[in-house]
Design an enzyme around this catalytic site. Structure first.
Site, PDB file in Angstrom:
ATOM      1  N   TYR A 141       0.817  -1.220   0.000  1.00  0.00           N
ATOM      2  CA  TYR A 141       0.000   0.000   0.000  1.00  0.00           C
ATOM      3  C   TYR A 141       0.849   1.268   0.000  1.00  0.00           C
ATOM      4  CZ  TYR A 141      -4.636  -2.007   0.825  1.00  0.00           C
ATOM      5  OH  TYR A 141      -5.835  -2.655   0.710  1.00  0.00           O
ATOM      6  N   LYS A 191       4.352 -15.010   1.575  1.00  0.00           N
ATOM      7  CA  LYS A 191       4.530 -15.666   0.274  1.00  0.00           C
ATOM      8  C   LYS A 191       6.041 -15.815   0.077  1.00  0.00           C
ATOM      9  CE  LYS A 191       3.011 -17.302  -3.666  1.00  0.00           C
ATOM     10  NZ  LYS A 191       2.181 -18.524  -3.806  1.00  0.00           N
ATOM     11  N   ASP A 223      -1.620 -18.145  -0.245  1.00  0.00           N
ATOM     12  CA  ASP A 223      -2.608 -18.857  -1.070  1.00  0.00           C
ATOM     13  C   ASP A 223      -3.185 -20.053  -0.313  1.00  0.00           C
ATOM     14  OD1 ASP A 223      -0.063 -19.948  -1.240  1.00  0.00           O
ATOM     15  OD2 ASP A 223      -0.135 -20.350  -3.387  1.00  0.00           O
ATOM     16  N   ASP A 247      -5.845  -7.461   3.877  1.00  0.00           N
ATOM     17  CA  ASP A 247      -7.031  -6.830   3.291  1.00  0.00           C
ATOM     18  C   ASP A 247      -7.867  -7.893   2.584  1.00  0.00           C
ATOM     19  OD1 ASP A 247      -8.762  -4.755   2.400  1.00  0.00           O
ATOM     20  OD2 ASP A 247      -7.756  -4.796   0.453  1.00  0.00           O
ATOM     21  N   ASP A 251     -11.645  -9.903   3.887  1.00  0.00           N
ATOM     22  CA  ASP A 251     -12.912  -9.876   3.134  1.00  0.00           C
ATOM     23  C   ASP A 251     -13.402 -11.308   2.951  1.00  0.00           C
ATOM     24  OD1 ASP A 251     -12.845  -7.094   2.802  1.00  0.00           O
ATOM     25  OD2 ASP A 251     -13.509  -7.219   0.718  1.00  0.00           O
TER      26      ASP A 251
HETATM   27  C1  IPM Z   1     -10.222  -1.875   4.314  1.00  0.00           C
HETATM   28  C2  IPM Z   1     -10.539  -1.165   3.034  1.00  0.00           C
HETATM   29  C3  IPM Z   1      -9.446  -0.126   2.779  1.00  0.00           C
HETATM   30  C4  IPM Z   1      -8.119  -0.877   2.703  1.00  0.00           C
HETATM   31  C5  IPM Z   1      -9.655   0.760   1.529  1.00  0.00           C
HETATM   32  C6  IPM Z   1     -10.962   1.507   1.588  1.00  0.00           C
HETATM   33  C7  IPM Z   1      -8.515   1.697   1.309  1.00  0.00           C
HETATM   34  O1  IPM Z   1     -10.642  -2.076   1.992  1.00  0.00           O
HETATM   35  O2  IPM Z   1     -10.141  -1.205   5.353  1.00  0.00           O
HETATM   36  O3  IPM Z   1     -10.088  -3.095   4.292  1.00  0.00           O
HETATM   37  O4  IPM Z   1      -7.833  -1.467   1.661  1.00  0.00           O
HETATM   38  O5  IPM Z   1      -7.422  -0.885   3.696  1.00  0.00           O
HETATM   39 MG    MG Z   2     -10.625  -4.081   2.589  1.00  0.00          MG
END
Ligand code: IPM
Ligand code: MG
Length: 362
Positions: A141, A191, A223, A247, A251
């Site tokens: 990032y 990784k 992975d 990140d 999710d």
């Molecule tokens: C999260 C979000 C953020 C990130 C975005 C909105 C920049 O996806 O907090 O997981 O990638 O950190």
């Molecule tokens: Mg995110």
């Protein structure tokens, strides 16, 4: 007690979910006799519109002098132009960086009343309760160079995954400390079979592990970890990983808890302790969900559970944190559901009603 909280609702569904989280906070204040002073500020797209920057100096100043920061979400199609010089997400990244919030804690817990509402078989998700420690101010990032340009052979772009040993060391410590306070098992996700930054990561994690002989350390490739999350999520207790990996994996992990709308997060500048009172940023892991914005649909639970984390990690109000979690549990037990976790024979409610139900049950 008296506390000052910076509230940055942001974009999309952000103001709706943050609004409900604030209502729950107010209800905590009324019930337990605390005074929460709220200072509102813009971040993300709304800040670009109002101030020409995704995070203004004034808002950063408010955040710095607060006890904690509550954030909704940032981003939306209005600001998505790939050629734009500033993006809503820049505001969030700048805030995390400016406050040194390198440790992002993302607990993944299935509320028992949601066991049948996930896309996975109940017997796979039953009892899952783990925590992902995501490095938040380094890696892909933030690494430089990071740019796009035109060469004689066409357009080209680069991002850089960079870490120095200090950055890995401090996040590894957070992972080990958390593991020590739980099942004494830490999984470090990297990784290392391909990436140089991951090889450094793994070496440093091994070095730090010397100070934690009581914690069992395992390395897992990212992975394989993505696979393991779905195959046998109960295998995990505490994992620690790079910014982008964390990140993506969280999710994915949110689906184990029923929905993205269920996962809270805490971003801290150090190792959390039982009675730590340091500044932290609290936000749901989900985004601004522009298609749901303004429709009173979004699930506010992730943001409300972020308030519970705030009470615990920044304000030292553990009893109050438990009360918020129990109130969420109660509303779910009474079969109230937002659209994303809706199940047969349950009552479908909107953002506001879910927030009110939880606030009443605190
Ligand atoms: C999260 C979000 C953020 C990130 C975005 C909105 C920049 O996806 O907090 O997981 O990638 O950190
Ligand atoms: Mg995110």
């Amino acid at each position: 007690m008296k506390f000052s909280i910076a509230v940055l609702p942001g974009d999309g569904v952000g103001p709706e979910v943050a609004g409900e989280a604030v209502n729950v906070l107010k209800s905590v204040g009324a019930k337990y006799g605390h005074d929460f002073k709220l200072d509102y500020g813009d971040i993300g797209g709304i800040s670009i519109d109002n101030h020409g920057t995704a995070l203004s100096k004034d808002v950063l100043k408010i955040c710095k002098k607060s006890d904690a920061i509550l954030l909704g979400a940032v981003g939306g199609p209005k600001w998505d132009d790939p050629n734009a010089s500033v993006r809503p997400e820049d505001g969030l990244l700048a805030l995390r960086k400016a406050l040194g919030l390198f440790a992002n804690l993302r607990p993944v817990k299935l509320f028992p009343f949601l066991r049948d509402s996930t896309n996975l078989k109940p017997e796979v998700v039953d009892g899952i309760d783990f925590i992902c420690v995501r490095e938040l101010t380094g890696g892909l990032y933030f690494g430089k160079p990071k740019r796009q340009w035109t060469t004689t052979k066409g357009r080209r772009a680069v991002d850089t995954m960079a870490y120095n040993e200090h950055e890995v060391e401090r996040i590894a410590k957070v992972g080990f400390e958390l593991a020590r306070s739980r099942k004494k098992k830490l999984i470090s996700v990297d990784k290392a079979n391909v990436l140089e930054s991951s090889r450094l990561w793994r070496q440093v994690v091994i070095e730090v592990s010397a100070n934690y002989p009581d914690v069992d350390l395992e390395h897992m490739l990212v992975d394989a970890c993505a696979m393991r999350l779905i195959q046998n999520p109960r295998y995990l207790d505490v994992m620690v990983t790079e910014n982008t990996f964390g990140d993506i994996l969280t999710d994915e992990a949110s689906m184990l808890a029923g929905s993205m709308g269920m996962l809270p997060s805490a971003s801290l500048a150090g190792v959390p302790t039982a009675d730590s009172h340091s500044l932290g940023l609290y936000e749901p892991i989900h985004g601004s969900a522009p298609r749901r914005a303004g429709l009173d649909m979004a699930n506010p639970i992730a943001t409300i559970l972020s308030v519970a984390m705030m009470l615990c990690y920044s304000l030292g109000l553990n009893k109050e944190a438990v009360a918020v979690e129990s109130a969420v549990d109660k509303a779910l037990e009474e079969k109230y559901r937002t659209y994303d976790i809706m199940q047969e024979s349950c009552t479908k409610v909107g953002t506001k009603q879910m927030g009110a139900l939880i606030a009443e049950r605190v």
